[in-house]
Design a protein around this motif. Structure first.
Motif, PDB file in Angstrom:
ATOM      1  N   GLU A   1      -6.790 -26.265  -0.802  1.00  0.00           N
ATOM      2  CA  GLU A   1      -6.168 -25.353  -1.764  1.00  0.00           C
ATOM      3  C   GLU A   1      -7.154 -24.996  -2.886  1.00  0.00           C
ATOM      4  N   THR A   2      -7.968 -25.933  -3.288  1.00  0.00           N
ATOM      5  CA  THR A   2      -9.007 -25.663  -4.287  1.00  0.00           C
ATOM      6  C   THR A   2     -10.060 -24.719  -3.705  1.00  0.00           C
ATOM      7  N   MET A   3     -10.439 -24.986  -2.455  1.00  0.00           N
ATOM      8  CA  MET A   3     -11.408 -24.107  -1.781  1.00  0.00           C
ATOM      9  C   MET A   3     -10.906 -22.658  -1.782  1.00  0.00           C
ATOM     10  N   TRP A   4      -9.618 -22.524  -1.534  1.00  0.00           N
ATOM     11  CA  TRP A   4      -8.996 -21.185  -1.450  1.00  0.00           C
ATOM     12  C   TRP A   4      -9.296 -20.378  -2.715  1.00  0.00           C
ATOM     13  N   ASP A   5      -9.069 -21.006  -3.878  1.00  0.00           N
ATOM     14  CA  ASP A   5      -9.272 -20.296  -5.144  1.00  0.00           C
ATOM     15  C   ASP A   5     -10.756 -20.018  -5.403  1.00  0.00           C
ATOM     16  N   LEU A   6     -11.606 -20.973  -5.048  1.00  0.00           N
ATOM     17  CA  LEU A   6     -13.046 -20.775  -5.258  1.00  0.00           C
ATOM     18  C   LEU A   6     -13.557 -19.651  -4.354  1.00  0.00           C
ATOM     19  N   VAL A   7     -13.099 -19.657  -3.106  1.00  0.00           N
ATOM     20  CA  VAL A   7     -13.501 -18.609  -2.164  1.00  0.00           C
ATOM     21  C   VAL A   7     -13.021 -17.247  -2.657  1.00  0.00           C
ATOM     22  N   ASN A   8     -11.775 -17.169  -3.083  1.00  0.00           N
ATOM     23  CA  ASN A   8     -11.257 -15.862  -3.514  1.00  0.00           C
ATOM     24  C   ASN A   8     -11.951 -15.358  -4.781  1.00  0.00           C
ATOM     25  N   THR A   9     -12.277 -16.251  -5.673  1.00  0.00           N
ATOM     26  CA  THR A   9     -13.023 -15.846  -6.862  1.00  0.00           C
ATOM     27  C   THR A   9     -14.370 -15.245  -6.458  1.00  0.00           C
ATOM     28  N   ALA A  10     -15.054 -15.923  -5.545  1.00  0.00           N
ATOM     29  CA  ALA A  10     -16.367 -15.431  -5.088  1.00  0.00           C
ATOM     30  C   ALA A  10     -16.239 -14.143  -4.287  1.00  0.00           C
ATOM     31  N   ARG A  11     -15.202 -14.053  -3.481  1.00  0.00           N
ATOM     32  CA  ARG A  11     -15.035 -12.839  -2.669  1.00  0.00           C
ATOM     33  C   ARG A  11     -14.826 -11.602  -3.549  1.00  0.00           C
ATOM     34  N   LEU A  12     -14.047 -11.747  -4.607  1.00  0.00           N
ATOM     35  CA  LEU A  12     -13.792 -10.598  -5.468  1.00  0.00           C
ATOM     36  C   LEU A  12     -14.957 -10.315  -6.410  1.00  0.00           C
ATOM     37  N   ARG A  13     -15.559 -11.383  -6.955  1.00  0.00           N
ATOM     38  CA  ARG A  13     -16.591 -11.168  -7.972  1.00  0.00           C
ATOM     39  C   ARG A  13     -17.967 -10.903  -7.391  1.00  0.00           C
ATOM     40  N   LYS A  14     -18.248 -11.536  -6.265  1.00  0.00           N
ATOM     41  CA  LYS A  14     -19.627 -11.528  -5.777  1.00  0.00           C
ATOM     42  C   LYS A  14     -19.792 -10.773  -4.466  1.00  0.00           C
ATOM     43  N   HIS A  15     -18.834 -10.938  -3.561  1.00  0.00           N
ATOM     44  CA  HIS A  15     -19.047 -10.440  -2.195  1.00  0.00           C
ATOM     45  C   HIS A  15     -18.364  -9.111  -1.897  1.00  0.00           C
ATOM     46  N   ASP A  16     -17.556  -8.627  -2.829  1.00  0.00           N
ATOM     47  CA  ASP A  16     -16.845  -7.361  -2.598  1.00  0.00           C
ATOM     48  C   ASP A  16     -16.033  -7.407  -1.302  1.00  0.00           C
ATOM     49  N   LEU A  17     -15.329  -8.496  -1.126  1.00  0.00           N
ATOM     50  CA  LEU A  17     -14.498  -8.677   0.068  1.00  0.00           C
ATOM     51  C   LEU A  17     -13.040  -8.846  -0.366  1.00  0.00           C
ATOM     52  N   PRO A  18     -12.102  -8.518   0.508  1.00  0.00           N
ATOM     53  CA  PRO A  18     -10.687  -8.661   0.127  1.00  0.00           C
ATOM     54  C   PRO A  18     -10.268 -10.125   0.007  1.00  0.00           C
ATOM     55  N   LEU A  19      -9.143 -10.327  -0.630  1.00  0.00           N
ATOM     56  CA  LEU A  19      -8.597 -11.673  -0.801  1.00  0.00           C
ATOM     57  C   LEU A  19      -8.370 -12.350   0.550  1.00  0.00           C
ATOM     58  N   LEU A  20      -8.633 -13.628   0.576  1.00  0.00           N
ATOM     59  CA  LEU A  20      -8.352 -14.447   1.754  1.00  0.00           C
ATOM     60  C   LEU A  20      -6.916 -14.952   1.626  1.00  0.00           C
ATOM     61  N   TYR A  21      -6.143 -14.850   2.701  1.00  0.00           N
ATOM     62  CA  TYR A  21      -4.768 -15.332   2.694  1.00  0.00           C
ATOM     63  C   TYR A  21      -4.675 -16.700   3.362  1.00  0.00           C
ATOM     64  N   GLY A  22      -3.685 -17.485   2.941  1.00  0.00           N
ATOM     65  CA  GLY A  22      -3.549 -18.852   3.442  1.00  0.00           C
ATOM     66  C   GLY A  22      -2.399 -18.993   4.429  1.00  0.00           C
ATOM     67  N   VAL A  23      -2.653 -19.665   5.539  1.00  0.00           N
ATOM     68  CA  VAL A  23      -1.597 -19.962   6.501  1.00  0.00           C
ATOM     69  C   VAL A  23      -1.363 -21.470   6.552  1.00  0.00           C
ATOM     70  N   ALA A  24      -0.148 -21.853   6.934  1.00  0.00           N
ATOM     71  CA  ALA A  24       0.165 -23.251   7.250  1.00  0.00           C
ATOM     72  C   ALA A  24       0.455 -23.300   8.747  1.00  0.00           C
ATOM     73  N   THR A  25      -0.077 -24.311   9.401  1.00  0.00           N
ATOM     74  CA  THR A  25       0.094 -24.428  10.855  1.00  0.00           C
ATOM     75  C   THR A  25       0.343 -25.886  11.232  1.00  0.00           C
ATOM     76  N   ASP A  26       0.800 -26.083  12.456  1.00  0.00           N
ATOM     77  CA  ASP A  26       1.009 -27.441  12.972  1.00  0.00           C
ATOM     78  C   ASP A  26      -0.261 -28.052  13.554  1.00  0.00           C
ATOM     79  N   ASP A  27      -1.036 -27.260  14.291  1.00  0.00           N
ATOM     80  CA  ASP A  27      -2.131 -27.816  15.101  1.00  0.00           C
ATOM     81  C   ASP A  27      -1.586 -29.002  15.909  1.00  0.00           C
ATOM     82  N   SER A  28      -0.409 -28.802  16.490  1.00  0.00           N
ATOM     83  CA  SER A  28       0.295 -29.901  17.166  1.00  0.00           C
ATOM     84  C   SER A  28      -0.367 -30.225  18.506  1.00  0.00           C
ATOM     85  N   HIS A  29      -0.482 -31.515  18.769  1.00  0.00           N
ATOM     86  CA  HIS A  29      -1.035 -32.004  20.039  1.00  0.00           C
ATOM     87  C   HIS A  29      -0.066 -32.960  20.735  1.00  0.00           C
TER      88      HIS A  29
END
Ligand SMILES: [Zn+2]
Ligand SMILES: [Zn+2]
Length: 410
Positions: A247-275
């Protein structure tokens, strides 16, 4: 793209929340109000390293409140002829007892067995086409074809789910973690263009085996989604003293994407990855831990993917929302209340030098945040006082993660 999203969102919610409006307009009388569809986009079966037959897994999701499902096995699609050995050993994922259980559940005729050249019994795995015939119902249950593209750079495990693809994508390999990511996302985009319909791709569990830093995946073009929550007990969602939580990575990535990389916001998913589908509880990688709720008037692959692309969904591990409303200067939620349960909402964002901080919190079932004007982006997370019934980690509450929206700040 993201500048259009608030308007599109607003229209969506206007339709969802104001049925009286459509009554006043006969032309819209047949319009179907958007609703939230529940789906899991990361699931394993016997097609790779899961321990459930595909029909057993599909049946679990169908009967546990899901509307759509993506079977996402490692570097394989659930198609073609594949026979799985039946062995009665402790380590076997398919024993004669499990075969009998499948025959009991789905009928003797639904289980195809043979003896291979060595005389060992094998069971044919049901394909996605067969599962669709067996389980899909219009407006009730839908499969999207998926693959977990499973690549590696040195010791880093680089896993990306491709959803709604037509053909297998082999791991592309690269010269660094970032290059490996970019090549795989490029291959997904190339196939989407070739097939003329969207493929949704999400980066999986970045903290699994401490595979990557947030900087490794901040600048990837074509990357729009990542797993902020993965229910597999080995993926280290919460980080440790030396590694930030996803969750911390999410905010750091989005800050960099908007300020530095000119890329759209990254969205977060929740998944099971069930085995694992036979033993349940702590340390087991069970279904039912995390999912997405996607807002769409209809349960169709292209519509679900378009809604996710526009950020019209949230990730959940138990908290349900009635609506999410976003105007140019506010983000408001309506939370589905529960007797005896309280909900705390935190609005999290970046403003100035404050990266991913809590900007406001509320215990209301209708929390709302008014932008001050200097926010780069704002998202929300809702924490329930109710414990998760089968948590990723002991003591986890039920949660919801609402997608970030862009502010006017820089
Ligand atoms: Zn994985
Ligand atoms: Zn996986």
């Amino acid at each position: 793209m993201y500048r259009l999203a608030p308007f599109a969102l607003l229209l969506g919610f206007w339709a969802a929340c104001s049925p009286a409006q459509t009554d006043q307009n006969p032309a819209d009388a047949t319009a179907v109000a958007p609703k939230f569809w529940r789906g899991n986009t990361h699931t394993h079966t016997l097609w790779s390293d899961g321990n459930g037959a595909p029909e057993l897994v599909a049946d679990w999701y169908l009967h546990n409140g899901y509307d759509f499902l993506v079977l996402s096995d490692h570097n394989i699609l659930s198609s073609g002829e594949k026979w799985f050995p039946v062995r009665d050993s402790n380590r076997s994922r398919l024993t004669s007892t499990r075969v009998k259980e499948l025959q009991g559940q789905f009928g003797v005729g639904a289980v195809e067995l043979r003896a291979n050249a060595q005389g060992l019994q094998e069971m044919r795995l049901h394909t996605l086409a067969e599962l669709r015939r067996q389980f899909e119902r219009p407006g009730k249950f839908l499969f999207l074809q998926g693959e977990e593209i499973t690549d590696q750079f040195q010791k880093a495990n680089i896993h990306i789910n491709a959803i709604n693809l037509d053909q297998l994508i082999t791991p592309q390999h690269g010269t660094s973690i970032t290059d490996t990511l970019q090549r795989n996302f490029d291959a997904i985009e190339k196939q989407a263009q070739r097939q003329g319909r969207p493929i949704l791709a999400h980066l999986n569990h970045p903290n699994f085996t401490w595979s990557m830093t947030w900087q490794d995946f901040a600048s990837i073009r074509g990357e729009r989604f990542f797993e902020v929550y993965n229910g597999h007990s080995g993926v280290r969602n919460y980080g440790d003293a030396a590694h930030p939580a996803t969750e911390t990575m999410w905010d750091l990535v989005n800050t960099a994407r908007l300020r530095k990389h000119d890329l759209p916001l990254l969205y977060g998913v929740a998944t099971d990855d069930s085995h694992e589908y036979f033993q349940w509880g702590a340390g087991k990688t069970n279904p039912g831990r995390g999912w997405v709720m996607v807002q769409s008037p209809v349960l169709l692959a292209d519509r679900l993917l378009a809604a996710m692309d526009a950020g019209e969904f949230y990730a959940s591990s138990g908290v349900s929302l009635i609506s999410i409303q976003h105007t140019p200067n506010s983000l408001s939620l309506q939370i589905q209340g529960q007797q005896g349960v309280t909900f705390t909402t935190e609005f999290v964002g970046t403003r100035g030098a404050q990266l991913g901080v809590v900007l406001a919190s509320s215990d209301s079932l209708t929390p709302s945040y008014t932008f001050q004007g200097d926010e780069l982006f704002v998202r929300a997370r809702v924490r329930s006082s109710a414990a998760h019934p089968n948590p990723y980690a002991t003591g986890d509450p039920q949660m919801a993660w609402i997608q970030p929206v862009r502010g006017l700040g820089h």
